[in-house]
Enzyme design. Structure first.
Site, PDB file in Angstrom:
ATOM      1  N   GLY A 122       0.838  -1.200   0.000  1.00 31.73           N
ATOM      2  CA  GLY A 122       0.000   0.000   0.000  1.00 31.73           C
ATOM      3  C   GLY A 122       0.863   1.236   0.000  1.00 31.73           C
ATOM      4  O   GLY A 122       2.098   1.144   0.018  1.00 31.73           O
ATOM      5  N   GLY A 124       2.797   3.366   1.541  1.00 32.55           N
ATOM      6  CA  GLY A 124       3.433   3.415   2.848  1.00 32.55           C
ATOM      7  C   GLY A 124       4.018   4.778   3.181  1.00 32.55           C
ATOM      8  O   GLY A 124       4.344   5.059   4.336  1.00 32.55           O
ATOM      9  N   ARG A 125       4.185   5.576   2.152  1.00 29.10           N
ATOM     10  CA  ARG A 125       4.718   6.921   2.401  1.00 29.10           C
ATOM     11  C   ARG A 125       4.183   7.915   1.389  1.00 29.10           C
ATOM     12  O   ARG A 125       4.769   8.974   1.178  1.00 29.10           O
ATOM     13  CB  ARG A 125       6.231   6.893   2.357  1.00 29.10           C
ATOM     14  CG  ARG A 125       6.796   6.247   1.099  1.00 29.10           C
ATOM     15  CD  ARG A 125       8.281   6.423   1.048  1.00 29.10           C
ATOM     16  NE  ARG A 125       8.851   5.555   0.029  1.00 29.10           N
ATOM     17  CZ  ARG A 125      10.123   5.590  -0.301  1.00 29.10           C
ATOM     18  NH1 ARG A 125      10.935   6.441   0.285  1.00 29.10           N
ATOM     19  NH2 ARG A 125      10.597   4.796  -1.229  1.00 29.10           N
ATOM     20  N   LYS A 144       4.756  12.198  -2.014  1.00 26.93           N
ATOM     21  CA  LYS A 144       5.553  11.014  -1.664  1.00 26.93           C
ATOM     22  C   LYS A 144       6.574  11.410  -0.600  1.00 26.93           C
ATOM     23  O   LYS A 144       7.390  12.305  -0.834  1.00 26.93           O
ATOM     24  CB  LYS A 144       6.269  10.470  -2.896  1.00 26.93           C
ATOM     25  CG  LYS A 144       7.128   9.236  -2.611  1.00 26.93           C
ATOM     26  CD  LYS A 144       7.575   8.574  -3.887  1.00 26.93           C
ATOM     27  CE  LYS A 144       8.501   7.395  -3.599  1.00 26.93           C
ATOM     28  NZ  LYS A 144       8.931   6.743  -4.838  1.00 26.93           N
ATOM     29  N   GLY A 157       7.847   6.239   6.541  1.00 31.00           N
ATOM     30  CA  GLY A 157       6.946   7.110   5.790  1.00 31.00           C
ATOM     31  C   GLY A 157       7.640   8.254   5.080  1.00 31.00           C
ATOM     32  O   GLY A 157       6.988   9.113   4.483  1.00 31.00           O
ATOM     33  N   ARG A 214      -2.294   0.552  -9.532  1.00 30.49           N
ATOM     34  CA  ARG A 214      -1.248  -0.384  -9.950  1.00 30.49           C
ATOM     35  C   ARG A 214      -1.834  -1.771 -10.193  1.00 30.49           C
ATOM     36  O   ARG A 214      -2.928  -2.065  -9.708  1.00 30.49           O
ATOM     37  CB  ARG A 214      -0.201  -0.479  -8.821  1.00 30.49           C
ATOM     38  CG  ARG A 214       0.416   0.863  -8.482  1.00 30.49           C
ATOM     39  CD  ARG A 214       0.628   1.034  -6.970  1.00 30.49           C
ATOM     40  NE  ARG A 214       1.004   2.421  -6.666  1.00 30.49           N
ATOM     41  CZ  ARG A 214       2.240   2.865  -6.665  1.00 30.49           C
ATOM     42  NH1 ARG A 214       3.224   2.035  -6.871  1.00 30.49           N
ATOM     43  NH2 ARG A 214       2.510   4.133  -6.425  1.00 30.49           N
ATOM     44  N   ASP A 283       3.529  -4.217  -7.845  1.00 29.03           N
ATOM     45  CA  ASP A 283       2.987  -3.033  -7.180  1.00 29.03           C
ATOM     46  C   ASP A 283       3.599  -1.753  -7.759  1.00 29.03           C
ATOM     47  O   ASP A 283       3.200  -0.656  -7.390  1.00 29.03           O
ATOM     48  CB  ASP A 283       3.226  -3.100  -5.662  1.00 29.03           C
ATOM     49  CG  ASP A 283       4.674  -3.354  -5.309  1.00 29.03           C
ATOM     50  OD1 ASP A 283       5.217  -4.375  -5.767  1.00 29.03           O
ATOM     51  OD2 ASP A 283       5.277  -2.532  -4.596  1.00 29.03           O
ATOM     52  N   ASN A 284       4.560  -1.900  -8.654  1.00 27.12           N
ATOM     53  CA  ASN A 284       5.157  -0.733  -9.301  1.00 27.12           C
ATOM     54  C   ASN A 284       4.800  -0.672 -10.779  1.00 27.12           C
ATOM     55  O   ASN A 284       5.499  -0.048 -11.566  1.00 27.12           O
ATOM     56  CB  ASN A 284       6.689  -0.755  -9.143  1.00 27.12           C
ATOM     57  CG  ASN A 284       7.117  -0.516  -7.700  1.00 27.12           C
ATOM     58  OD1 ASN A 284       6.358   0.037  -6.913  1.00 27.12           O
ATOM     59  ND2 ASN A 284       8.313  -0.942  -7.359  1.00 27.12           N
ATOM     60  N   ASP A 293       6.996   4.989  -9.795  1.00 28.30           N
ATOM     61  CA  ASP A 293       7.862   4.614  -8.675  1.00 28.30           C
ATOM     62  C   ASP A 293       9.340   4.573  -9.057  1.00 28.30           C
ATOM     63  O   ASP A 293       9.962   3.504  -9.142  1.00 28.30           O
ATOM     64  CB  ASP A 293       7.426   3.276  -8.059  1.00 28.30           C
ATOM     65  CG  ASP A 293       6.314   3.482  -7.046  1.00 28.30           C
ATOM     66  OD1 ASP A 293       5.756   4.593  -7.001  1.00 28.30           O
ATOM     67  OD2 ASP A 293       6.005   2.548  -6.296  1.00 28.30           O
TER      68      ASP A 293
HETATM   69  P1  AMP Z   1       8.950   0.406  -3.373  1.00 28.54           P
HETATM   70  O1  AMP Z   1       9.829  -0.788  -3.585  1.00 28.54           O
HETATM   71  O2  AMP Z   1       9.691   1.685  -3.139  1.00 28.54           O
HETATM   72  O3  AMP Z   1       7.951   0.544  -4.469  1.00 28.54           O
HETATM   73  O4  AMP Z   1       8.164   0.167  -2.022  1.00 28.54           O
HETATM   74  C1  AMP Z   1       7.468  -1.011  -1.700  1.00 28.54           C
HETATM   75  C2  AMP Z   1       6.499  -0.750  -0.591  1.00 28.54           C
HETATM   76  O5  AMP Z   1       7.160  -0.268   0.566  1.00 28.54           O
HETATM   77  C3  AMP Z   1       5.433   0.269  -0.915  1.00 28.54           C
HETATM   78  O6  AMP Z   1       4.250  -0.160  -0.344  1.00 28.54           O
HETATM   79  C4  AMP Z   1       5.953   1.534  -0.269  1.00 28.54           C
HETATM   80  O7  AMP Z   1       4.931   2.432   0.047  1.00 28.54           O
HETATM   81  C5  AMP Z   1       6.640   0.986   0.970  1.00 28.54           C
HETATM   82  N1  AMP Z   1       7.734   1.850   1.442  1.00 28.54           N
HETATM   83  C6  AMP Z   1       8.931   2.047   0.858  1.00 28.54           C
HETATM   84  N2  AMP Z   1       9.669   2.888   1.586  1.00 28.54           N
HETATM   85  C7  AMP Z   1       8.953   3.229   2.677  1.00 28.54           C
HETATM   86  C8  AMP Z   1       9.178   4.064   3.819  1.00 28.54           C
HETATM   87  N3  AMP Z   1      10.314   4.720   3.991  1.00 28.54           N
HETATM   88  N4  AMP Z   1       8.202   4.155   4.718  1.00 28.54           N
HETATM   89  C9  AMP Z   1       7.051   3.494   4.573  1.00 28.54           C
HETATM   90  N5  AMP Z   1       6.774   2.695   3.541  1.00 28.54           N
HETATM   91  C10 AMP Z   1       7.712   2.562   2.589  1.00 28.54           C
HETATM   92 MG    MG Z   2       6.370   1.095  -5.040  1.00 24.06          MG
END
Ligand code: AMP
Ligand code: MG
Length: 531
Positions: A122, A124-125, A144, A157, A214, A283-284, A293
């Site tokens: 989801g 996350g940030r 973001k 976050g 996504r 998810d990307n 992303d």
């Molecule tokens: P990503 O590989 O960057 O696409 O991230 C995968 C998942 O991790 C997604 O759900 C992001 O929202 C979450 N995420 C990545 N970095 C952070 C962070 N620093 N804090 C919270 N959630 C994160």
């Molecule tokens: Mg992502």
């Protein structure tokens, strides 16, 4: 040599940016948080509303004036008396109390990461503020790095300055390259410390897209067997973005077909400029076929077909040459998630088998879309107007010697336009990129032979090639220079790079240095997943 936008067009385009007076209040008021037909209106099964976590003393690092204009306001807003209010708003700091139905929201999704089911993920940030409608287009604005959400898992976050500069610049650079992408409006910084491998500082990118849905959104409801919500989501996406699917016998099969084509075309574009995404998890993957992303992405300098831009991708799952197959694999995940919605038009008897059969047939369209589109792209990159049987072989032979010589991807294609179809007298700019000159010479003989079947002269061919072979891309070392300066609170290089990358296909003599080979110090730059 320069080409469209000509200077006159460019001047007219730039002039429009000073014709849109606005205030921060008016801008904030134009952001709608749950209009009919918006993702937000789907309700609480899809998202959680919450305020952003404020950051101390936010400041504007950069703004994209084209993006501001597309949203109906003047980028000067970020530079005038309302500068602080602008920074606060796009940092997510509340400038007034958020009405509870107008709070930003984080969306829930799931996904496959590095080929493995990862379960619920989801935003996350990321927090979506809402959407702006301007000139008939509805665009979502998302922050973001705006703080923790229910989907943050162990994360804080936040996003760090370094990765945010890269996302901001690359989003806009891809747009100017003509490659489908989420956009970036603003880049806001704060001295809030953020812990990664070392202590860094926070930044927030305002991302903009018609939708941030996504593949993983669909996988989420499918994997939880929530078919009602799966249908609501699919109907939303079809209504808003693929209305032509409604007329099909099976709208959900038609949706798969459309997304598949857009994804194939997107990956052709990536391959065409030597772009590696780095984290092609489901998810990307955007349901609109946008690049989304930006993390450890990279444009290849010295060509290696197996280039891995993500330091954490030890198996090379997302290496350059594997991106096309990964796209296909990811589409299978989407197809699987859509299957429960398919087949309503079929007789009940044997429906399940028929649905799978039809879905598999549609999946084949990936190959019939990708292959010919890649061939078209490569022909254009080689400056070929006509089609001949061995064109793919000729392109592959060039990639082979580029790979063997680690010839610079961007410069090889850009300089190929200088080669003459008549003789080798103008070969040097491209030939000199190959250590094995004999290998290049042998290829050039074949290439010139092929060009002899083309009626276009050298000048016309070069002009056409320069429209598809960029001179300026966001090489890692360029981003790195901007990042190092920004860490010292000097943001001029971010602005300059944004400016250079605005016209990637033009000759920009004042920016010649930005088109050169990476310096020696850049050879050990590594980009990790940490962001
Ligand atoms: P990503 O590989 O960057 O696409 O991230 C995968 C998942 O991790 C997604 O759900 C992001 O929202 C979450 N995420 C990545 N970095 C952070 C962070 N620093 N804090 C919270 N959630 C994160
Ligand atoms: Mg992502």
């Amino acid at each position: 040599m320069s080409f469209s936008p000509s200077n006159a067009v460019r001047a007219a385009r730039d002039e429009t940016f000073s014709m849109l007076p606005e205030s921060m209040d008016a801008l904030a008021a134009s952001v709608q948080s749950s209009r009919e037909g918006s993702f937000a209106a789907l309700g609480s099964a899809f998202l959680t509303r919450l305020p952003a976590a404020p950051v101390p003393d936010p400041y504007v690092i950069a703004i994209s004036r084209e993006m501001a204009a597309s949203l109906g306001f003047d980028a000067q807003l970020a530079d005038g008396p309302e500068r602080d209010a602008f920074a606060a708003y796009f940092a997510g700091n509340p400038t007034r109390d958020w009405p509870s139905d107008a709070l930003p929201y984080a969306a829930v999704y799931s996904g496959h990461q590095f080929g493995v089911w990862a379960g619920q993920l989801g935003d996350g940030r990321a927090l979506t503020l809402g959407e702006i409608e301007h000139d008939g287009a509805r665009l979502e604005l998302q922050l973001k790095g705006a703080g923790r959400t229910p989907y943050s898992r162990m994360g804080d976050g936040r996003a760090v300055l370094r990765s945010s500069i890269r996302e901001f610049l690359c989003s806009e650079a891809m747009h100017h390259l003509g490659i489908p992408t989420t956009r970036a409006l603003a880049l806001i910084g704060s001295d809030l410390p953020v812990r990664r491998e070392s202590i860094e500082t926070a930044a927030i990118v305002t991302r903009v897209a018609p939708s941030f849905v996504r593949f993983g959104h669909f996988e989420h409801f499918y994997s939880n067997d929530r078919i009602g919500e799966l249908k609501t989501l699919a109907d939303h996406v079809i209504d808003r973005f693929y209305p032509q699917c409604k007329a099909a016998d099976d709208p959900y099969l038609a949706l798969l077909d459309e997304v598949l084509k857009r994804t194939a075309e997107l990956i052709v574009e990536w391959q065409g400029v030597g772009f590696c995404h780095g984290v092609m998890n489901t998810d990307n993957m955007s349901i609109l076929g946008l690049t989304i992303d930006y993390g450890p992405f990279g444009f290849i300098d010295g060509f290696n077909a197996h280039h891995i831009c993500n330091h954490s991708d030890t198996q090379g799952r997302y290496a350059y040459a594997r991106q096309p197959q990964v796209g296909y694999w990811n589409l299978f995940c989407l197809a699987q998630a859509l299957v429960p919605l398919m087949g309503a038009h079929l007789p009940e008897e044997g429906r399940a088998e028929k649905v799978v059969e039809e879905a598999q047939k549609v999946m084949e369209h990936y190959k019939t879309t990708f292959g010919p589109a890649l061939e078209r792209k490569m022909r254009a990159k080689l400056g070929l107007e006509t089609e001949r049987d061995d064109d793919a072989k000729l392109a592959n032979a060039l990639f082979d010697i580029m790979h063997a010589n680690r010839a610079d991807f961007t410069l090889t294609f850009r300089n190929l336009a200088k080669l003459s179809k008549h003789d080798a007298s103008h070969d040097a700019p491209v030939r000199d990129l190959f250590l094995d000159r004999a290998a290049f010479d042998a290829w050039a003989v074949q290439y010139r032979e092929r060009l002899s079947h083309e009626s276009r002269d050298d000048t016309a061919r070069a002009e056409a090639m320069n429209r598809v072979n960029p001179k300026y891309v966001l090489r890692n070392h360029l981003a790195e220079q901007a990042i190092r300066q920004a860490a010292q609170k000097d943001f001029t290089e971010v602005a300059r790079l944004l400016d250079v990358l605005r016209y990637p296909y033009d000759e920009q003599p004042q920016y010649e240095a930005y088109a050169g080979l990476p310096p020696d110090w850049a050879s050990d730059l590594e980009v990790s997943c940490s962001s």
